[in-house]
Every structure is written in C-alpha cells, then in structure tokens.
Design a protein around this motif. Structure first.
Motif, PDB file in Angstrom:
ATOM      1  N   SER A  17       0.862  -1.192   0.000  1.00 52.24           N
ATOM      2  CA  SER A  17       0.000   0.000   0.000  1.00 52.24           C
ATOM      3  C   SER A  17       0.889   1.230   0.000  1.00 52.24           C
ATOM      4  O   SER A  17       1.512   1.549  -1.011  1.00 52.24           O
ATOM      5  N   ASP A  18       1.017   1.927   1.126  1.00 52.03           N
ATOM      6  CA  ASP A  18       1.747   3.190   1.119  1.00 52.03           C
ATOM      7  C   ASP A  18       2.987   3.199   2.004  1.00 52.03           C
ATOM      8  O   ASP A  18       3.494   4.258   2.353  1.00 52.03           O
ATOM      9  N   GLY A  19       3.496   2.030   2.367  1.00 53.17           N
ATOM     10  CA  GLY A  19       4.776   1.957   3.049  1.00 53.17           C
ATOM     11  C   GLY A  19       5.909   1.993   2.033  1.00 53.17           C
ATOM     12  O   GLY A  19       5.688   1.801   0.832  1.00 53.17           O
ATOM     13  N   THR A  20       7.109   2.225   2.513  1.00 54.82           N
ATOM     14  CA  THR A  20       8.253   2.312   1.604  1.00 54.82           C
ATOM     15  C   THR A  20       9.049   1.018   1.517  1.00 54.82           C
ATOM     16  O   THR A  20       9.913   0.889   0.653  1.00 54.82           O
ATOM     17  N   GLU A  21       8.771   0.065   2.410  1.00 56.81           N
ATOM     18  CA  GLU A  21       9.531  -1.185   2.439  1.00 56.81           C
ATOM     19  C   GLU A  21       8.643  -2.355   2.007  1.00 56.81           C
ATOM     20  O   GLU A  21       7.428  -2.343   2.206  1.00 56.81           O
ATOM     21  N   ALA A 101     -10.132   0.329  -6.651  1.00 52.89           N
ATOM     22  CA  ALA A 101     -10.420   0.972  -7.936  1.00 52.89           C
ATOM     23  C   ALA A 101     -10.801   2.433  -7.725  1.00 52.89           C
ATOM     24  O   ALA A 101     -10.386   3.317  -8.486  1.00 52.89           O
ATOM     25  N   ALA A 102     -11.580   2.697  -6.670  1.00 53.62           N
ATOM     26  CA  ALA A 102     -11.975   4.075  -6.371  1.00 53.62           C
ATOM     27  C   ALA A 102     -10.776   4.911  -5.943  1.00 53.62           C
ATOM     28  O   ALA A 102     -10.671   6.091  -6.288  1.00 53.62           O
ATOM     29  N   ARG A 103      -9.855   4.300  -5.196  1.00 54.52           N
ATOM     30  CA  ARG A 103      -8.631   5.005  -4.799  1.00 54.52           C
ATOM     31  C   ARG A 103      -7.818   5.402  -6.028  1.00 54.52           C
ATOM     32  O   ARG A 103      -7.264   6.506  -6.099  1.00 54.52           O
ATOM     33  N   LEU A 104      -7.748   4.491  -6.986  1.00 57.80           N
ATOM     34  CA  LEU A 104      -6.981   4.759  -8.198  1.00 57.80           C
ATOM     35  C   LEU A 104      -7.590   5.915  -8.991  1.00 57.80           C
ATOM     36  O   LEU A 104      -6.882   6.847  -9.404  1.00 57.80           O
ATOM     37  N   THR A 105      -8.902   5.860  -9.194  1.00 54.19           N
ATOM     38  CA  THR A 105      -9.591   6.929  -9.919  1.00 54.19           C
ATOM     39  C   THR A 105      -9.427   8.261  -9.207  1.00 54.19           C
ATOM     40  O   THR A 105      -9.193   9.299  -9.830  1.00 54.19           O
ATOM     41  N   ARG A 106      -9.551   8.221  -7.886  1.00 52.00           N
ATOM     42  CA  ARG A 106      -9.378   9.434  -7.090  1.00 52.00           C
ATOM     43  C   ARG A 106      -7.972  10.004  -7.234  1.00 52.00           C
ATOM     44  O   ARG A 106      -7.794  11.206  -7.413  1.00 52.00           O
ATOM     45  N   THR A 134      -1.621  -0.624  -3.842  1.00 58.28           N
ATOM     46  CA  THR A 134      -2.825   0.180  -3.705  1.00 58.28           C
ATOM     47  C   THR A 134      -2.402   1.639  -3.790  1.00 58.28           C
ATOM     48  O   THR A 134      -1.856   2.207  -2.850  1.00 58.28           O
ATOM     49  N   VAL A 135      -2.641   2.269  -4.937  1.00 58.85           N
ATOM     50  CA  VAL A 135      -2.173   3.635  -5.166  1.00 58.85           C
ATOM     51  C   VAL A 135      -3.027   4.613  -4.374  1.00 58.85           C
ATOM     52  O   VAL A 135      -4.256   4.534  -4.373  1.00 58.85           O
ATOM     53  N   GLY A 136      -2.364   5.540  -3.699  1.00 55.84           N
ATOM     54  CA  GLY A 136      -3.090   6.509  -2.900  1.00 55.84           C
ATOM     55  C   GLY A 136      -2.361   7.831  -2.783  1.00 55.84           C
ATOM     56  O   GLY A 136      -1.327   8.058  -3.430  1.00 55.84           O
ATOM     57  N   ARG A 137      -2.878   8.700  -1.943  1.00 54.43           N
ATOM     58  CA  ARG A 137      -2.299  10.027  -1.775  1.00 54.43           C
ATOM     59  C   ARG A 137      -0.841   9.997  -1.303  1.00 54.43           C
ATOM     60  O   ARG A 137      -0.069  10.881  -1.689  1.00 54.43           O
ATOM     61  N   PRO A 138      -0.423   9.026  -0.475  1.00 52.21           N
ATOM     62  CA  PRO A 138       0.987   9.004  -0.097  1.00 52.21           C
ATOM     63  C   PRO A 138       1.928   8.890  -1.298  1.00 52.21           C
ATOM     64  O   PRO A 138       3.028   9.453  -1.281  1.00 52.21           O
ATOM     65  N   HIS A 139       1.506   8.177  -2.331  1.00 56.57           N
ATOM     66  CA  HIS A 139       2.347   8.067  -3.519  1.00 56.57           C
ATOM     67  C   HIS A 139       2.406   9.399  -4.270  1.00 56.57           C
ATOM     68  O   HIS A 139       3.443   9.752  -4.848  1.00 56.57           O
ATOM     69  N   ILE A 140       1.286  10.138  -4.249  1.00 53.32           N
ATOM     70  CA  ILE A 140       1.302  11.482  -4.839  1.00 53.32           C
ATOM     71  C   ILE A 140       2.246  12.378  -4.042  1.00 53.32           C
ATOM     72  O   ILE A 140       3.022  13.153  -4.618  1.00 53.32           O
ATOM     73  N   ALA A 141       2.194  12.244  -2.722  1.00 51.36           N
ATOM     74  CA  ALA A 141       3.100  13.025  -1.877  1.00 51.36           C
ATOM     75  C   ALA A 141       4.553  12.712  -2.209  1.00 51.36           C
ATOM     76  O   ALA A 141       5.389  13.626  -2.333  1.00 51.36           O
ATOM     77  N   ASP A 142       4.865  11.433  -2.380  1.00 53.56           N
ATOM     78  CA  ASP A 142       6.243  11.050  -2.714  1.00 53.56           C
ATOM     79  C   ASP A 142       6.651  11.606  -4.075  1.00 53.56           C
ATOM     80  O   ASP A 142       7.815  12.003  -4.279  1.00 53.56           O
ATOM     81  N   ALA A 143       5.715  11.633  -5.019  1.00 50.77           N
ATOM     82  CA  ALA A 143       6.013  12.200  -6.340  1.00 50.77           C
ATOM     83  C   ALA A 143       6.258  13.701  -6.246  1.00 50.77           C
ATOM     84  O   ALA A 143       7.141  14.241  -6.927  1.00 50.77           O
ATOM     85  N   LEU A 144       5.504  14.377  -5.391  1.00 53.39           N
ATOM     86  CA  LEU A 144       5.725  15.811  -5.187  1.00 53.39           C
ATOM     87  C   LEU A 144       7.105  16.068  -4.590  1.00 53.39           C
ATOM     88  O   LEU A 144       7.797  17.024  -4.960  1.00 53.39           O
ATOM     89  N   VAL A 145       7.512  15.203  -3.664  1.00 55.98           N
ATOM     90  CA  VAL A 145       8.846  15.321  -3.074  1.00 55.98           C
ATOM     91  C   VAL A 145       9.916  15.090  -4.138  1.00 55.98           C
ATOM     92  O   VAL A 145      10.889  15.846  -4.251  1.00 55.98           O
TER      93      VAL A 145
END
Length: 291
Positions: A17-21, A101-106, A134-145
């Motif tokens: 999900s949204d962990g790094t390891e 699926a909803a997380r991805l679309t979001r 499971t793609v979510g906002r933490p991955h967007i945050a990492d991309a922003l970083v």
C-alpha cells in the motif's frame, strides 16, 4: 506460559500500500527493532501476507496478517484494522477491489488537478509505487517530493495535499457498520484505527460506537502517536463503558512517516483475546508450518 516473546505492534504498512519497504523488509526490520510480534496491515490489500509470513518464520517472530480497511461516514474517513480474516472471502474481496479501484480513480483526478499548477504527471506517481500496489495520496506526496515541490511526505500532506488547497477528491468506501460486518463474516476481528486524531470533540459519539459494538467491533487503537491526549482519555472511558479492548501500535510506513516500529504496543492478553475470536486465519508463529 507466555506465547508472545517481545513487544507487540499491530499496525504496520508495506509497499503493497503506502509503506516504503517490502513485506519482507517490514518483518525483517520489526525483528531488528526487537519486536516479538508485528501485524502487516496494508490498505485494502492482502497481497503482502505470503512474503511477510515466509520472512516471519525465517527471522523467528510472530506475524498477525491483517489489513487497514477503508470506511467512511459521509466524507469523513474511518479506518478499520481487520485481523486474521479469510483473504479469500468473496464479499470482502469484492468490496476491497471496489475500494482500490476508487482510490486509483481518485488519485488520477487529484494529480490532474495538481498538474494545472505544478509540474506533476501520473507517470511521476507510478514511479513511486510497486507493482500491484494500492495507489493513494501518499504516492502522490512522494512524487511531489521527488519533483521538488515539497521537502518530505509530511510537508506534502500539510501543504499541497491539504484539503484546503482545493485538490482534494473523496473516494468510495463503505459505512463502518458494513466494514465491521464484512470483517466478522470473513472470520476476522475489527478494531477502529487511530480514532482520536482530531481531539476529544471529534471522537466517535457513544451512540454510534454502541451500534458498532453490537455489530461486532472488538477494540479501539488508542495508543497511537496521532491520537490527541484529550481524545485518548475519552476513548479509554468509552472502551471501559462498552467492554472494548485497547490496542497500541506504530502505524509504521518505513521512511514514509517518522513513526518507529514498537513506539506503541499492545498487551499480550489483548492479542490472546483477539486471536481467540478469529476464525478466518491463524497467526504465523515462528515454529509453525506454512498455512
């Protein structure tokens, strides 16, 4: 005889999900941190269970397979930790697939909105994920970083990803009552995750909690760094009133959050009760054969 050797941490995330390891690294680092038991609780996903189980047997600690299930009341997220359920349960599989699926679309919509004002693409986000995550906002945050728009994940959430900035997009999740029902029907044990992050005034009302208890809620995750002190007091009162168990955990995300494995823990007797109520799956003990 004590079945659990060492501290018990019942909330940790891997790169599923949204962990790094990876799940393997999660368990390895839990052992290195001196834990005797750790739970893998990725958001709406169980694909990390097998690798985590293999590593738990190898390094000699107990693994509690679980998941952090997304639920919501209106537009407010209510996360629910689910432990030792049957991952092949059809109803739960269907619901978690819908949530993912909803997380991805979001996530795609949030990136589309942000890209109007910042140099950010969907490929930037995918570069921060692992296959089938499971793609979510933490991955967007990492991309922003990675793009230099924020110094770290926490600052990205406090800044660009804060709902006041106008990029926020809700996603589908079931009602908490449905979440409790799904987990229990899959043989699992549900616990409300970090229910005091917004202070005592925002703690779940007693009448609503009573309904969840009647539906099968097992406990409250009170010992968590993001629960506010006044909320913890109120939550302990509610736990005593309704006979709920109290859990503690780190909510570890690797380098994605400052949370440290084992910074909050769960009492062995609480875990024993949790295991006794589960019928969907079994803990992975160090000397146990594969499930």
């Amino acid at each position: 005889m004590q079945r659990f050797r060492g501290p018990i941490d019942l909330h940790a995330h891997s790169s599923v999900s949204d962990g790094t390891e990876s799940p393997t690294q999660l368990v390895r680092q839990a052992a290195e941190a001196g834990l005797g038991t750790v739970a893998i609780t990725d958001h709406d996903a169980t694909s990390g269970w097998a690798a985590a189980s293999d590593e738990a047997r190898r390094v000699g600690i107990t693994l509690i397979p679980g998941m952090e299930l997304s639920t919501q009341v209106q537009f407010s997220s209510v996360h629910m930790l689910a432990y030792l359920f049957d991952p092949a349960n059809e109803a739960l599989q269907i619901e978690t697939a819908r949530i993912r699926a909803a997380r991805l679309t979001r996530a795609e919509e949030i990136v589309r909105r942000i890209s109007r004002d910042y140099d950010l693409t969907w490929d930037d986000v995918l570069a921060q994920t692992t296959p089938n995550a499971t793609v979510g906002r933490p991955h967007i945050a990492d991309a922003l970083v990675a793009r230099g728009h924020a110094p770290n994940r926490s600052d990205a959430f406090a800044g660009i990803l804060h709902w006041r900035r106008g990029y926020y997009q809700p996603h589908y999740a079931p009602d908490p009552r449905e979440g409790v029902r799904l987990v229990r029907e899959a043989g699992g044990v549900p616990v409300l995750a970090h229910p005091g992050t917004r202070g005592a005034e925002a703690v779940i009302p007693a009448e609503r909690l009573r309904v969840l208890v009647d539906d099968g809620l097992f406990g409250l995750e009170i010992d968590h760094r993001e629960n506010m002190p006044d909320a913890k007091v109120r939550l302990r009162e509610l736990a005593q009133r309704f006979g709920l168990e109290i859990t503690g955990s780190s909510d570890w995300h690797g380098s994605g959050k400052p949370n440290m494995l084992g910074e909050n823990t769960t009492a062995p007797e609480v875990l024993e009760k949790l295991i006794a109520e589960a019928t969907g799956w079994a803990p992975v003990y160090p000397d146990a054969p594969a499930h």
